[in-house]
Design an enzyme around this catalytic site. Structure first.
Site, mmCIF file in Angstrom:
data_model
loop_
_atom_site.group_PDB
_atom_site.id
_atom_site.type_symbol
_atom_site.label_atom_id
_atom_site.label_comp_id
_atom_site.label_asym_id
_atom_site.label_seq_id
_atom_site.Cartn_x
_atom_site.Cartn_y
_atom_site.Cartn_z
ATOM 1 N N HIS A 14 61.533 -10.673 49.707
ATOM 2 C CA HIS A 14 62.589 -10.164 48.830
ATOM 3 C C HIS A 14 62.812 -8.717 49.239
ATOM 4 C CE1 HIS A 14 62.103 -13.667 46.124
ATOM 5 N NE2 HIS A 14 60.859 -13.616 46.560
ATOM 6 N N HIS A 49 62.330 -21.244 44.940
ATOM 7 C CA HIS A 49 60.947 -21.015 44.535
ATOM 8 C C HIS A 49 60.579 -22.149 43.573
ATOM 9 C CE1 HIS A 49 61.621 -17.032 46.106
ATOM 10 N NE2 HIS A 49 60.501 -16.517 45.617
ATOM 11 N N HIS A 86 59.816 -15.356 53.801
ATOM 12 C CA HIS A 86 59.764 -15.184 52.343
ATOM 13 C C HIS A 86 59.558 -13.706 52.042
ATOM 14 C CE1 HIS A 86 58.366 -17.028 48.269
ATOM 15 N NE2 HIS A 86 58.881 -15.811 48.093
ATOM 16 N N GLU A 102 55.108 -22.094 41.874
ATOM 17 C CA GLU A 102 54.315 -20.856 41.988
ATOM 18 C C GLU A 102 53.474 -20.773 40.701
ATOM 19 O OE1 GLU A 102 56.701 -17.281 41.943
ATOM 20 O OE2 GLU A 102 55.075 -16.012 42.704
ATOM 21 N N ASP A 118 56.412 -11.957 50.641
ATOM 22 C CA ASP A 118 57.008 -11.933 49.293
ATOM 23 C C ASP A 118 57.529 -10.543 48.906
ATOM 24 O OD1 ASP A 118 57.879 -13.459 47.189
ATOM 25 O OD2 ASP A 118 55.964 -13.649 46.182
ATOM 26 N N ASP A 119 56.672 -9.709 48.348
ATOM 27 C CA ASP A 119 57.083 -8.375 47.886
ATOM 28 C C ASP A 119 56.037 -7.360 48.346
ATOM 29 O OD1 ASP A 119 59.369 -9.206 45.905
ATOM 30 O OD2 ASP A 119 57.674 -10.524 45.450
#
Ligand code: HPA
Ligand code: ZN
Length: 339
Positions: free
Chosen positions: A21, A199, A19, A202, A280-281
């Site tokens: 991005h 997704h 996961h 969340e 994630d980020d």
């Protein structure tokens, strides 16, 4: 457990990123460098001021800054540099396999063509495969705040590259954009051979997780934090071996949870869900894979056996072949036998 020892153990685990991005791995230093060479003005005067702006109260506040940052990416070399910087970083953390999300529409809507984006990323991923021994899969995500029609255009644009794209995902602003909005385009994507993820849960309710499963027919759920409030859903996830691809530091940064010790991952493991931990980020939330493992293990007082389970779960949930999975289960188990 003592912190240094825990960090050393985590560093040594062969890890999988499921996961991530790629646009969320854009570190401010590289953003400034690329902005300068592309002669684009950033709304910040210094790297310190960029970092100071990374304070979010919810998903949307983050997304506004994340899409703004991506505006400086124009040329194939920019996408190569972004992806290569990410891969060398995670190589230093003993990440051996990555399944990377990219958001084509963030770029094509600005006039950057699909081939520019994918060729730059692909060149970096191939280089990492050859030089760093990192295997990879690529997942293009549809932006859910845009229309299903726009997602169909993206699907069309991806087809010349379908041999190097493994799956499709669904990201961006969740509330008000339920999975069912993308029913047709997910069906069409599957018909082209793409694997499906989304997704869900969340910020959105557990009903969105049901929709992702029953309407989109995804094979795993990105986030899924909200599932624990729904016993029937937990049973479904366990029975159908649907993995939850969690991102703990993201959840704290976006206030999905108040503090890390409230993270649901330990309860999910207890219930037999295939829960896994990812980043994630990381350029925005301050944690790549090791930091996510570390902060979660520390806050929840995870046992070594639970950490081992998380590492194995990530290989299980990956899109590696059965043979590759077996090879890595053995390596992970051998590693834990030595500590
Ligand atoms: N959620 C939804 N969309 C996203 C995220 C996320 O955590 N990161 C990048 N796009
Ligand atoms: Zn995400």
């Amino acid at each position: 457990m003592e912190s240094t020892k825990l960090r050393t153990i985590i560093q040594g685990i062969p890890k999988v990123e499921l996961h991530l991005h790629i646009e969320g791995s854009f570190e401010p230093e590289l953003m400034f460098k690329i902005a300068k060479r592309n002669k684009i003005a950033l709304p910040y005067d210094s790297i310190e001021l960029v970092k100071a702006a990374y304070q979010f109260n919810n998903l949307q506040e983050f997304l506004d800054i994340y899409y703004a940052g991506a505006q400086v990416l124009l040329y194939e070399q920019d996408f190569f540099d972004l992806t290569w910087a990410y891969l060398t970083k995670v190589h230093s953390e003993n990440v051996v396999h990555v399944e990377v999300f990219f958001d084509p529409q963030t770029h094509t809507d600005r006039g950057v063509s699909f081939d520019v984006v994918i060729n730059g990323m692909h060149r970096a991923l191939e280089k990492a495969k050859n030089e760093l021994n990192i295997s990879y899969r690529l997942i293009m995500s549809y932006l859910r705040h845009l229309s299903e029609e726009a997602a169909f255009e993206t699907l069309e644009a991806s087809l010349p590259f379908k041999d190097i794209i493994d799956g499709v995902g669904l990201d961006s602003s969740e509330i008000g954009n339920p999975p069912s909005k993308f029913k047709k385009v997910f069906k069409a994507s599957a018909a082209h051979g793409y694997k499906l993820v989304a997704h869900a849960g969340e910020e959105g309710p557990s009903a969105y997780i049901w929709e992702a499963l029953d309407i989109l027919k995804v094979v795993r759920i990105d986030h899924g934090n909200r599932c624990l409030s729904d016993e029937a859903l937990v049973k479904r996830l366990v029975d159908d071996k649907i993995a939850l691809i969690l991102c703990p530091t993201s959840n704290v940064a976006l206030k999905v949870i108040k503090k890390m010790d409230e993270h649901p991952v330990a309860k999910m493991l207890e219930k037999g869900i295939i829960a896994t931990i990812h980043s994630d980020d990381p350029a925005y939330f301050g944690g790549y894979m090791n930091e996510n493992y570390y902060q979660t293990a520390k806050a929840l007082n995870l046992s070594i056996a639970q950490i081992q389970q998380l590492a194995l779960n990530a290989f299980q949930a990956s899109w590696l072949s059965a043979t590759e999975k077996e090879k890595w289960y053995k390596k992970v188990n051998d590693y834990f036998n030595t500590i």
